[in-house]
Design an enzyme around this catalytic site. Sequence first.
Site, PDB file in Angstrom:
ATOM      1  N   ARG A   1      -5.564   7.131   4.798  1.00  0.00           N
ATOM      2  CA  ARG A   1      -5.750   7.003   6.246  1.00  0.00           C
ATOM      3  C   ARG A   1      -4.454   6.771   7.004  1.00  0.00           C
ATOM      4  O   ARG A   1      -4.272   7.324   8.080  1.00  0.00           O
ATOM      5  CB  ARG A   1      -6.821   5.981   6.588  1.00  0.00           C
ATOM      6  CG  ARG A   1      -6.552   4.553   6.210  1.00  0.00           C
ATOM      7  CD  ARG A   1      -7.779   3.857   5.726  1.00  0.00           C
ATOM      8  NE  ARG A   1      -7.981   4.152   4.318  1.00  0.00           N
ATOM      9  CZ  ARG A   1      -9.154   4.281   3.748  1.00  0.00           C
ATOM     10  NH1 ARG A   1     -10.239   4.133   4.422  1.00  0.00           N
ATOM     11  NH2 ARG A   1      -9.228   4.547   2.457  1.00  0.00           N
ATOM     12  N   THR A   2      -3.547   5.965   6.451  1.00  0.00           N
ATOM     13  CA  THR A   2      -2.338   5.660   7.222  1.00  0.00           C
ATOM     14  C   THR A   2      -1.498   6.925   7.416  1.00  0.00           C
ATOM     15  O   THR A   2      -1.036   7.218   8.514  1.00  0.00           O
ATOM     16  CB  THR A   2      -1.511   4.564   6.524  1.00  0.00           C
ATOM     17  OG1 THR A   2      -2.355   3.436   6.316  1.00  0.00           O
ATOM     18  CG2 THR A   2      -0.319   4.146   7.361  1.00  0.00           C
TER      19      THR A   2
ATOM     20  N   LYS B   1      13.818  12.902  -9.153  1.00  0.00           N
ATOM     21  CA  LYS B   1      14.955  13.423  -9.939  1.00  0.00           C
ATOM     22  C   LYS B   1      16.050  12.373 -10.062  1.00  0.00           C
ATOM     23  O   LYS B   1      17.162  12.668 -10.484  1.00  0.00           O
ATOM     24  CB  LYS B   1      15.535  14.664  -9.277  1.00  0.00           C
ATOM     25  CG  LYS B   1      14.585  15.837  -9.171  1.00  0.00           C
ATOM     26  CD  LYS B   1      15.332  17.011  -8.546  1.00  0.00           C
ATOM     27  CE  LYS B   1      14.428  18.189  -8.264  1.00  0.00           C
ATOM     28  NZ  LYS B   1      15.123  19.204  -7.445  1.00  0.00           N
TER      29      LYS B   1
ATOM     30  N   ARG C   1       6.486   4.343   3.938  1.00  0.00           N
ATOM     31  CA  ARG C   1       5.750   3.400   3.080  1.00  0.00           C
ATOM     32  C   ARG C   1       6.452   3.371   1.734  1.00  0.00           C
ATOM     33  O   ARG C   1       6.812   4.409   1.181  1.00  0.00           O
ATOM     34  CB  ARG C   1       4.308   3.871   2.911  1.00  0.00           C
ATOM     35  CG  ARG C   1       3.572   3.096   1.833  1.00  0.00           C
ATOM     36  CD  ARG C   1       2.110   3.401   1.812  1.00  0.00           C
ATOM     37  NE  ARG C   1       1.412   2.758   2.924  1.00  0.00           N
ATOM     38  CZ  ARG C   1       0.088   2.658   3.020  1.00  0.00           C
ATOM     39  NH1 ARG C   1      -0.677   3.174   2.094  1.00  0.00           N
ATOM     40  NH2 ARG C   1      -0.469   2.046   4.047  1.00  0.00           N
TER      41      ARG C   1
ATOM     42  N   HIS D   1       2.577  -4.643   7.191  1.00  0.00           N
ATOM     43  CA  HIS D   1       1.968  -3.368   7.559  1.00  0.00           C
ATOM     44  C   HIS D   1       1.618  -3.502   9.043  1.00  0.00           C
ATOM     45  O   HIS D   1       0.453  -3.635   9.413  1.00  0.00           O
ATOM     46  CB  HIS D   1       0.709  -3.161   6.692  1.00  0.00           C
ATOM     47  CG  HIS D   1       0.111  -1.798   6.764  1.00  0.00           C
ATOM     48  ND1 HIS D   1       0.557  -0.796   7.613  1.00  0.00           N
ATOM     49  CD2 HIS D   1      -0.941  -1.249   6.078  1.00  0.00           C
ATOM     50  CE1 HIS D   1      -0.189   0.281   7.438  1.00  0.00           C
ATOM     51  NE2 HIS D   1      -1.087   0.025   6.515  1.00  0.00           N
TER      52      HIS D   1
HETATM   53  C1  NCD Z   1      -3.871  -1.117   3.183  1.00  0.00           C
HETATM   54  C2  NCD Z   1      -2.471  -0.943   2.609  1.00  0.00           C
HETATM   55  O1  NCD Z   1      -2.118   0.134   2.144  1.00  0.00           O
HETATM   56  O2  NCD Z   1      -1.751  -1.909   2.681  1.00  0.00           O
HETATM   57  N1  NCD Z   1      -4.529   0.080   3.434  1.00  0.00           N
HETATM   58  C3  NCD Z   1      -4.297   0.763   4.575  1.00  0.00           C
HETATM   59  O3  NCD Z   1      -3.179   0.946   5.005  1.00  0.00           O
HETATM   60  N2  NCD Z   1      -5.374   1.192   5.256  1.00  0.00           N
HETATM   61  C4  NCD Z   1      -4.681  -2.061   2.417  1.00  0.00           C
HETATM   62  C5  NCD Z   1      -4.992  -1.740   0.993  1.00  0.00           C
HETATM   63  O4  NCD Z   1      -4.418  -0.859   0.377  1.00  0.00           O
HETATM   64  O5  NCD Z   1      -5.858  -2.448   0.463  1.00  0.00           O
END
Ligand code: NCD
Length: 312
Positions: free
Chosen positions: A54-55, A82, A104, A132
């Site tokens: 989703r992110t 690599k 990320r 986050h």
């Molecule tokens: C979260 C994450 O990746 O930190 N998910 C997200 O971004 N929707 C929480 C999770 O992974 O549990």
Amino acid sequence: MRNLLSIDDVSAEEIQTIFATAADMHDVQSREVKKLPALRGRTVVNLFFEDSTRTRSSFEIAGKWLSADVINISAKGSSTSKGESLRDTVQTVCAMGVDGLVMRHSASGAAHQVAGWVDAVVVNAGDGMHEHPTQALLDAYTLQRHLGSLEGRHVVIVGDLTHSRVFRSNVLCLSKLGARVTVVAPPTLMPSGIASWSEAAGFETSYDLDEVLPTADAVMMLRVQRERMAGGYFPSPREYTVGYGLTRDRLALLKPDVPICHPGPMNRGLEIAADAADAAQSVVLEQVSSGLAVRMAVLYHLLAGESEEGGA
Ligand code: NCD
């Protein structure tokens, strides 16, 4: 705000400005033609070294609906596999004239470090077990839409706190907006040093979910992050659910219409029962659509502001 690395980068006032923009962006989602020209000519790279559904898609759609050129790079298939260093990777990407880098990474502090290496605006889409920030903004935006204001409202955050960047950003964000926050976890998943942090930041901790739920104005369930666990943090999934899952029985402890949040992905049957995930008061899917609006607002303020308003 030059980058969005932590909720510490934004004041309560800036958060409300982002929310006001997000409300406008929300309207775009219901249009037939979902496109605004705000970021035309800007390039945004989504650089994801950890899995995401989703992110990453949310940032991609947000950038596209604002007319930016959006490129996705994931660790699998990039030159990091690599042996290239993170610094070389991000500097290579940014040498192509990138305006925004959404990243990320599994290392806490990665986005912060990258921000010192590149000229592009950096948005932290999750750095290890640290923060986050856009997740916290979208959670607070969703709750504010339901509760009116977060001032004095009691938000209960439950689950695997030790491994959760969502919890860390949310405590900062919700406290900034005046909410009263209680965090609940089994002792093994309560981060070390939380006593001094909770005292300094003014939130409460508890090991007893049943005691806390009746006073909640909102409840946020967090995923048990088994991929970050090396050893046994709880005896069995069943015991975790009995102590800390939002089960059908526990739903009855909540005041009526209390919003239930989960950032996803959900472990149904572990931290959240299907009855709770699919309840009328569950806002899980609303978090996703609000998340898109909030990310559009964040990209807009970070990237459009520079030219159009003389600095965001
Ligand atoms: C979260 C994450 O990746 O930190 N998910 C997200 O971004 N929707 C929480 C999770 O992974 O549990």
